[in-house]
Scaffold this active site. Structure first.
Site, mmCIF file in Angstrom:
data_model
loop_
_atom_site.group_PDB
_atom_site.id
_atom_site.type_symbol
_atom_site.label_atom_id
_atom_site.label_comp_id
_atom_site.label_asym_id
_atom_site.label_seq_id
_atom_site.Cartn_x
_atom_site.Cartn_y
_atom_site.Cartn_z
ATOM 1 N N GLU A 1 0.847 -1.205 0.000
ATOM 2 C CA GLU A 1 0.000 0.000 0.000
ATOM 3 C C GLU A 1 0.880 1.252 0.000
ATOM 4 O O GLU A 1 0.746 2.126 0.874
ATOM 5 C CB GLU A 1 -0.996 -0.022 1.162
ATOM 6 C CG GLU A 1 -1.965 -1.183 1.038
ATOM 7 C CD GLU A 1 -3.199 -1.123 1.936
ATOM 8 O OE1 GLU A 1 -3.265 -0.270 2.828
ATOM 9 O OE2 GLU A 1 -4.118 -1.940 1.701
ATOM 10 N N GLU B 1 -4.811 -8.705 -0.712
ATOM 11 C CA GLU B 1 -5.630 -8.450 0.492
ATOM 12 C C GLU B 1 -7.082 -8.352 0.061
ATOM 13 O O GLU B 1 -7.425 -7.503 -0.778
ATOM 14 C CB GLU B 1 -5.209 -7.156 1.200
ATOM 15 C CG GLU B 1 -3.919 -7.296 1.962
ATOM 16 C CD GLU B 1 -3.567 -6.072 2.804
ATOM 17 O OE1 GLU B 1 -4.489 -5.395 3.323
ATOM 18 O OE2 GLU B 1 -2.354 -5.794 2.928
HETATM 19 O O1 AHR Z 1 -5.250 -6.113 6.733
HETATM 20 C C1 AHR Z 1 -5.197 -4.971 7.511
HETATM 21 C C2 AHR Z 1 -4.548 -3.803 6.801
HETATM 22 O O2 AHR Z 1 -5.318 -3.431 5.714
HETATM 23 C C3 AHR Z 1 -3.190 -4.050 6.202
HETATM 24 O O3 AHR Z 1 -2.173 -3.921 7.123
HETATM 25 C C4 AHR Z 1 -3.096 -2.992 5.158
HETATM 26 O O4 AHR Z 1 -2.280 -3.360 4.078
HETATM 27 C C5 AHR Z 1 -4.543 -2.762 4.749
HETATM 28 O O5 AHR Z 1 -4.872 -1.436 4.731
#
Ligand code: AHR
Length: 508
Positions: A194, A313
């Site tokens: 991110e 994610e």
């Molecule tokens: O999964 C939780 C968080 O969500 C992670 O650390 C981040 O990459 C995302 O914003």
């Protein structure tokens, strides 16, 4: 007029008596697609709340049964799930993590503050060796996220060398001193997480250059280099990264979470009504649009699809359970999450030509987990059972699916009632289906093109209530059981898919 009406009624009665279904699914076994990379069934484990500490790792001196500090119950459950891949150490944590803090004698490892997740003390007792040992224990491939946000190119290059090199060097000497003679085989490495947000708040143009610099020094035999990709529908991010750096990467990520309401009031994991069930599934279906549009951009720069789109994610994100640390992101997991998992995984299967990996967030005790732990106890969530059901797709060949189905309507909004994907492996066709409608079952008739089938079997995950969940002391509310509502009648496969269910049908 009366005549037409009675004819219609007669036809409807005839159709229902003869078992002719309102939904039709064509499986193109004659047009096999790409391999569904087993990495699509990957997980994500961050130093966040009780994912690592308490979830995976309790330390050797814990009264909780363990091997080298890894919980035996959790290891057993993950092995049964056939977890193919684990992403670590974050997440936002990755861009604050300095790997040398997590190697060597534990007493000498410094404690740091986990600034993103509750400001708690991180004692670094779970580091590189522990992560890679854990992966070996459960038979999963490791995927390591390098620190770009607050690290350096040198630090990243040294980490890769420490882990993967069989040659003589200060880093490999250090690894051997720390007890590991042979290198590990770690293929997947990403440059930051991110980087548009917690990984450094960068602009895509800036990160594209930085990525190219990191990628130059990410060296190891067979390495798969991953660029930190877009947030949801930030198509510009994908465009710039692909334009400027696609020749230096093997994969680019995408992050999308299903949040029922809004970020500052996401909604409860367990207390929700039909309308929130609908919205959650509708928002999950957005993954189809995201994968399609990001893929279209990638096609512009990479028409032969060398670069993978990695949804590293995804999952539901609700308000934390009442009374728990807001920084720990601990949430329960209901039948609704089972549907969310089933839908997302079907979408990834259907895009097997481009989607080469996905990682549910997160493996244990954080967000949409497959496992919850409390002290000595362990609970398998509805999402666990969906992953268990879907593991038949790992490394199978995707089969295109055409769905003509009815709608699930709530008020003025509608979505397709059925979501599905299919694959074939070792002569078996596996079809996974989600019936999104919480009240109505779906009659489905299947047309299997290019293969004669004579045997059908199946599995189902469902429950009586949309918000049924497994809990400590109540572990069996949602489970996976045999499914017997699919039949082959005169060569035709027919099934009744119960309301609010995830179903696997296997044809031989
Ligand atoms: O999964 C939780 C968080 O969500 C992670 O650390 C981040 O990459 C995302 O914003």
């Amino acid at each position: 007029m009366n005549h037409i009406l009675s004819l219609t009624i007669a036809l409807l009665v005839l159709f229902s008596l003869s078992g002719i279904s309102q939904n039709k699914i064509v499986i193109h076994a004659d047009q096999p697609g790409s391999k569904i990379d087993k990495a699509v069934y990957g997980h994500f484990a961050e130093h966040l709340g009780h994912c690592i500490y308490g979830g995976i790792f309790v330390g050797e001196n814990s009264p909780i049964p363990n091997t080298k500090g890894f919980r035996l119950d959790v290891v057993g459950a993950l092995k049964e799930l056939k977890v193919p891949l684990v992403r670590w150490p974050g997440g936002c944590f990755a861009d604050t993590y300095h790997w040398k803090d997590g190697i060597g004698p534990k007493a000498d490892r410094p404690s740091i503050i986990n600034v993103h997740w509750g400001g708690v003390t991180e004692d670094n007792s779970f580091g590189t060796h522990e992560f890679l040992d854990f992966c070996e224990l459960i038979g999963a491939d490791p995927y390591i996220c390098l620190n770009v946000g607050s690290g350096s190119v040198q630090e990243a290059a040294q980490w890769i060398e420490y882990v993967t090199s069989a040659n003589e060097s200060p880093m490999t000497k250090l690894r051997k001193q720390n007890g590991r003679e042979k290198p590990w085989n770690v293929k997947y490495w990403s440059a930051g997480n991110e980087t548009w947000g917690c990984g450094g708040n960068m602009r895509p143009e800036y990160y594209a250059d930085l990525y190219r610099q990191y990628a130059t020094f990410m060296r190891a035999p067979g390495i798969y280099k991953i660029a930190s990709g877009a947030n949801v529908e930030d198509y510009k991010w994908t465009d710039v990264l692909m334009r400027e750096a696609s020749r230096n990467m093997n994969g680019i990520s995408l992050h999308y979470y299903t949040v029922p309401r809004v970020w500052n009031k996401k909604g409860s994991a367990t207390q929700f009504n039909d309308s929130l069930w609908f919205v959650t599934l509708q928002k999950t279906l957005k993954m189809e649009e995201l994968v399609t549009k990001h893929s279209e951009i990638m096609d512009k720069y990479d028409p032969t699809k060398k670069v993978g789109l990695l949804v590293d994610e995804w999952g539901t994100w609700y308000d934390v359970e009442p009374g728990t640390n807001p920084g720990f992101l601990y949430q329960q997991n209901t039948l609704r999450d089972a549907l969310v998992a089933g839908i997302n995984l079907n979408i990834f299967n259907n895009h097997a030509d481009r989607v080469k990996m996905s990682n549910i967030a997160q493996m244990i005790n954080v967000l949409q987990s497959v496992i919850l732990t409390r002290d000595k106890e362990m609970v398998l969530t509805p999402t666990y059972y969906v992953f268990k059901m879907y593991n038949v797709h790992q490394d199978a060949t995707m089969l295109p699916v055409e769905i003509k189905c009815g709608k699930y309507t709530l008020g003025s909004q509608s979505v397709d009632a059925i979501n599905a994907s299919a694959s074939t492996k070792e002569g078996v066709i596996s079809i996974t289906l989600c019936n999104l409608d919480p009240s109505n079952s779906q009659n489905v008739s299947f047309e299997i093109q290019g293969k004669k089938v004579s045997n059908v079997s199946g599995k189902i995950v469902t429950a009586n209530k949309i918000n049924a969940f497994n809990d400590f002391g109540k572990k069996n509310e949602v489970n996976m059981t045999d499914f017997s509502n699919a039949k082959i009648i005169k060569g035709q496969v027919e099934a009744v898919i119960p309301a609010k269910s995830v179903v696997l049908i296997q044809l031989r």
